[in-house]
Enzyme design. Structure first.
Site: not given
Length: 332
Positions: A262-265
């Site tokens: 979920a890094a991008g989110d």
């Protein structure tokens, strides 16, 4: 105290089914896994939850199936403080699932994800028609590409007509119409999605990035009417570009990476929330990088997303506060 920013997210819900292994299987091969868990996810819901945990007033619109996953997905958003009154339950299909494979090998973690869209692709134009008038209540609209493109185009047009800024996280990669691009205040692709959209491959050597490539890709998107381009570059950091500025910040490498799912989110949710709270692009980039850094140090999508005090504590621990904490008052 400053007014909390109001953010509308129209997007996806996905229940992640996460398998950890020491080695990804090849075609026709079976390998034994190390661990398994489920966790609420979906790009739309993840970004909504992250913005809410950081203190923004967030409303989510989307669709789930009439099943246990759907109920868990809605509950996770509510627990984070997201208003889910515009999330509909569809009894004719199933909630989306994400098959998340994590390879933990030689001290690094890589992921592969397959999303089965289910109810996310059952959102209809009439489900978002109410936004034609009510979208003006929000400070920013956030969109992604895990729902029908027609819905994104409609919502972006509604917001544009009311002068409400729109952030599109252009993931997963898909062609975008010139009309949609012209309605965007922010677009946030990763390096691969930026290359797909512009035809400019962004060359990297480890954590070193060819900035000429980043400039060229951003300029193409700006020429199509996007006001600001935010390109995430994986372990190399992120860049923000518009007609007046070009900002780059390397990855914050101060934690052990356990799950990059979920890094991008997390980054997009944090960047949007902090911009809405009044931070400059430079400070929002710094804040979002630290938020995403905390996220990758934990397992799962939504379970890994940090709250505002946790991000502030990490900034203070690293003695890396580049702005006054009072700048975050709108999120407290």
């Amino acid at each position: 105290m400053s007014r909390k920013p109001k953010i509308l997210v129209v997007g996806s819900f996905v229940m992640d089914l996460i398998v950890k292994t020491g080695q990804f299987p090849n075609a026709g091969e079976t390998v034994l896994g190390l661990d398994y868990q489920t966790a609420p996810g979906g790009k739309g819901a993840n970004q909504a939850v992250q913005a809410a945990l950081l203190g923004a007033q967030v409303t989510m619109a989307g669709r789930v199936g009439d099943d246990d996953f759907g109920r868990r997905l809605i509950a996770s958003c509510r627990e984070a403080g997201v208003n889910t009154e515009f999330v509909s339950v569809d009894g004719t299909t199933y909630s989306a699932i994400g098959n998340v494979q994590l390879e933990v090998r030689n001290g690094t973690t890589r992921n592969r994800i397959i999303v089965v869209s289910g109810a996310n692709m059952a959102i209809r134009p009439e489900d978002v028609a109410f936004l034609k008038d009510s979208v003006a209540e929000y400070d920013m609209v956030m969109l992604q590409l895990e729902i029908p493109m027609q819905i994104n185009e409609l919502v972006a047009a509604y917001a544009y007509e009311k002068n409400v800024p729109v952030m599109l996280n252009s993931a997963p990669s898909a062609p975008l119409s010139d009309e949609l691009l012209s309605h965007l205040t922010y677009i946030s692709p990763n390096e691969h999605e930026a290359a797909d959209l512009t035809g400019i491959p962004i060359r990297k050597d480890g954590k070193r990035v060819n900035m000429d490539d980043v400039h060229k890709a951003a300029d193409i998107l700006l020429a199509k009417g996007v006001k600001n381009v935010v390109i995430t570059l994986g372990n190399a950091g992120a860049a923000v570009a518009n007609r007046e500025e070009f900002l780059y910040e390397p990855c914050i490498d101060v934690v052990e990476v356990k799950d990059p799912t979920a890094a991008g989110d997390s980054f997009v949710g944090a960047f949007t929330a902090s911009v809405c709270a009044g931070l400059s692009h430079k400070d929002a980039l710094h804040f979002a990088n630290y938020t995403a850094t905390l996220t990758v140090s934990r397992m799962g999508a939504q379970p890994s997303l940090p709250k505002l005090p946790e991000v502030v504590a990490l900034l203070q621990r690293e003695n890396d506060l580049t702005f006054r904490l009072s700048a975050l008052d709108g999120l407290k």
